[in-house]
Design an enzyme around this catalytic site. Structure first.
Site, PDB file in Angstrom:
ATOM      1  N   HIS A  37       0.839  -1.208   0.000  1.00  0.00           N
ATOM      2  CA  HIS A  37       0.000   0.000   0.000  1.00  0.00           C
ATOM      3  C   HIS A  37       0.875   1.261   0.000  1.00  0.00           C
ATOM      4  O   HIS A  37       0.603   2.219  -0.722  1.00  0.00           O
ATOM      5  CB  HIS A  37      -0.871   0.048   1.256  1.00  0.00           C
ATOM      6  CG  HIS A  37      -1.848  -1.072   1.383  1.00  0.00           C
ATOM      7  ND1 HIS A  37      -1.705  -2.066   2.315  1.00  0.00           N
ATOM      8  CD2 HIS A  37      -2.995  -1.363   0.711  1.00  0.00           C
ATOM      9  CE1 HIS A  37      -2.720  -2.916   2.221  1.00  0.00           C
ATOM     10  NE2 HIS A  37      -3.515  -2.516   1.247  1.00  0.00           N
ATOM     11  N   GLY A 148      -2.354  -2.000  -7.415  1.00  0.00           N
ATOM     12  CA  GLY A 148      -1.226  -2.920  -7.371  1.00  0.00           C
ATOM     13  C   GLY A 148      -1.391  -4.047  -8.382  1.00  0.00           C
ATOM     14  O   GLY A 148      -2.484  -4.607  -8.543  1.00  0.00           O
ATOM     15  N   ASP A 151      -2.998  -7.557  -7.613  1.00  0.00           N
ATOM     16  CA  ASP A 151      -4.361  -7.921  -8.006  1.00  0.00           C
ATOM     17  C   ASP A 151      -4.501  -7.658  -9.503  1.00  0.00           C
ATOM     18  O   ASP A 151      -5.202  -6.738  -9.931  1.00  0.00           O
ATOM     19  CB  ASP A 151      -5.368  -7.109  -7.188  1.00  0.00           C
ATOM     20  CG  ASP A 151      -5.248  -7.390  -5.700  1.00  0.00           C
ATOM     21  OD1 ASP A 151      -5.824  -8.383  -5.245  1.00  0.00           O
ATOM     22  OD2 ASP A 151      -4.542  -6.642  -4.994  1.00  0.00           O
ATOM     23  N   GLN A 154      -7.876  -7.453 -11.094  1.00  0.00           N
ATOM     24  CA  GLN A 154      -8.570  -6.230 -10.692  1.00  0.00           C
ATOM     25  C   GLN A 154      -8.151  -5.057 -11.570  1.00  0.00           C
ATOM     26  O   GLN A 154      -8.987  -4.232 -11.969  1.00  0.00           O
ATOM     27  CB  GLN A 154      -8.242  -5.943  -9.228  1.00  0.00           C
ATOM     28  CG  GLN A 154      -8.741  -4.624  -8.692  1.00  0.00           C
ATOM     29  CD  GLN A 154      -8.602  -4.549  -7.186  1.00  0.00           C
ATOM     30  OE1 GLN A 154      -9.424  -5.073  -6.463  1.00  0.00           O
ATOM     31  NE2 GLN A 154      -7.558  -3.901  -6.710  1.00  0.00           N
TER      32      GLN A 154
HETATM   33  P1  AMP Z   1      -6.254  -3.850  -0.678  1.00  0.00           P
HETATM   34  O1  AMP Z   1      -6.223  -2.988   0.545  1.00  0.00           O
HETATM   35  O2  AMP Z   1      -5.804  -5.247  -0.437  1.00  0.00           O
HETATM   36  O3  AMP Z   1      -7.565  -3.731  -1.428  1.00  0.00           O
HETATM   37  O4  AMP Z   1      -5.159  -3.250  -1.643  1.00  0.00           O
HETATM   38  C1  AMP Z   1      -5.195  -1.896  -2.033  1.00  0.00           C
HETATM   39  C2  AMP Z   1      -4.289  -1.711  -3.210  1.00  0.00           C
HETATM   40  O5  AMP Z   1      -2.970  -2.097  -2.854  1.00  0.00           O
HETATM   41  C3  AMP Z   1      -4.703  -2.596  -4.400  1.00  0.00           C
HETATM   42  O6  AMP Z   1      -4.559  -1.865  -5.603  1.00  0.00           O
HETATM   43  C4  AMP Z   1      -3.725  -3.739  -4.324  1.00  0.00           C
HETATM   44  O7  AMP Z   1      -3.462  -4.337  -5.570  1.00  0.00           O
HETATM   45  C5  AMP Z   1      -2.498  -3.021  -3.801  1.00  0.00           C
HETATM   46  N1  AMP Z   1      -1.599  -3.994  -3.186  1.00  0.00           N
HETATM   47  C6  AMP Z   1      -1.920  -4.931  -2.253  1.00  0.00           C
HETATM   48  N2  AMP Z   1      -0.851  -5.704  -1.967  1.00  0.00           N
HETATM   49  C7  AMP Z   1       0.157  -5.254  -2.747  1.00  0.00           C
HETATM   50  C8  AMP Z   1       1.520  -5.640  -2.928  1.00  0.00           C
HETATM   51  N3  AMP Z   1       2.062  -6.643  -2.247  1.00  0.00           N
HETATM   52  N4  AMP Z   1       2.260  -4.944  -3.817  1.00  0.00           N
HETATM   53  C9  AMP Z   1       1.723  -3.923  -4.527  1.00  0.00           C
HETATM   54  N5  AMP Z   1       0.455  -3.510  -4.400  1.00  0.00           N
HETATM   55  C10 AMP Z   1      -0.321  -4.162  -3.527  1.00  0.00           C
END
Ligand code: AMP
Length: 288
Positions: A37, A148, A151, A154
């Site tokens: 994040h 990210g 996903d 997504q």
């Molecule tokens: P989330 O809170 O899991 O919905 O993630 C929020 C954003 O952070 C999304 O766009 C995810 O793809 C991105 N994200 C989550 N984990 C990672 C990671 N390990 N590396 C890069 N981006 C990430």
């Protein structure tokens, strides 16, 4: 950094910045921040005058048997971390602010949602994602939104929505951030006990093994995948899916002739984890 709860407050704050000619970056999240994040926030901070991070555990993208209730939540910690990254606005609304009584709209993206996580988790998942992201775009009206590559599906869904609905926002897909041992960072990694945490490294190792086969010239999808299956089996992991698909359309590929997404999902201990590698035909050609 301001913590805002209402759509009206966000509109006011963002509107003021935009009138001064500032660019607006949005990072949509569900909180429980980790370096993944924070990497998105840093990129948004570098590229924009105003950085908005949304923190909303979106109930509609969770299935009835999924972990909505257990999902890690620590807003005070998240606020400290976001502030340290120079975020201007943390938008942390209640569910009733996003889905008031009478809410009746659903955004369904066909095609790319039928496979991988769309097939495993069911159509509600990407419907929930597409709908909430479209709402966030309507609320914040960002110039750029950061997602990210963790996903990967997504990202494709959001890009499709933006194209199909002519939304005036650029989508920036950021690289996967990993633990030192290769495990992709995820808010759900907190569900892993010591044994599961050790076994979870097999996901990235499996993808690495498949990617190595590809880099050595293997183009047959089954042969590439069998290298990954062996690593998972050695760790006692039966994947929910382990697939090679076209990186743009998510159509299955029998031979890798164009960029392909190598994607895995598996239950490891109490966590359902996903990971992926992009197999780039161009990069391999350049390297040889
Ligand atoms: P989330 O809170 O899991 O919905 O993630 C929020 C954003 O952070 C999304 O766009 C995810 O793809 C991105 N994200 C989550 N984990 C990672 C990671 N390990 N590396 C890069 N981006 C990430």
């Amino acid at each position: 950094m301001r913590i805002l709860r209402t759509i009206a407050e966000v509109r006011l704050a963002v509107g003021a910045a935009r009138r001064e000619g500032g660019s607006v970056g949005l990072v949509p999240t569900m909180g429980a921040f980790h370096e993944g994040h924070l990497s998105l926030m840093r990129r948004a901070r570098e590229q924009n005058d105003l950085v908005v991070v949304s923190l909303f555990v979106n109930p509609t993208q969770f299935g009835a048997n999924e972990d909505l209730g257990a999902y890690p939540r620590d807003e005070a910690r998240d606020a400290r971390l976001a502030e340290a990254e120079g975020v201007d606005i943390l938008f942390a609304p209640a569910a009733s602010e996003i889905y008031p009584d009478g809410f009746a709209t659903n955004i369904h993206v066909a095609g790319v949602t039928d496979v991988l996580d769309g097939a495993s988790r069911g159509p509600h998942h990407f419907d929930g994602v597409a709908t909430v992201v479209t709402k966030l775009f309507g609320i914040v009206r960002p110039d750029v939104a950061y997602f990210g590559q963790k996903d990967a599906q997504q990202v494709l869904v959001v890009r499709r929505v933006v194209r199909d609905l002519d939304l005036d926002v650029r989508i920036d897909a950021c690289p996967i951030v990993r633990e030192p041992d290769g495990l992709a960072m995820s808010s759900r990694n907190v569900y892993l006990d010591a044994d599961a945490r050790a076994r979870a490294t097999a996901l990235n190792r499996a993808l690495d093994a498949a990617a190595s086969a590809f880099e050595e010239g293997e183009r047959d999808a089954d042969s590439i995948l069998s290298a990954a299956h062996r690593v998972l089996a050695d760790a006692g992991i039966a994947p929910e899916y382990l697939e090679l698909r076209d990186a743009e359309t998510l159509q299955p590929v029998a031979r890798v002739e164009a960029d392909a997404l190598l994607a895995v999902a598996a239950h490891v201990g109490a966590a359902r984890l996903i990971d992926n590698h992009l197999l780039s035909v161009l990069r391999t050609r350049d390297a040889s």
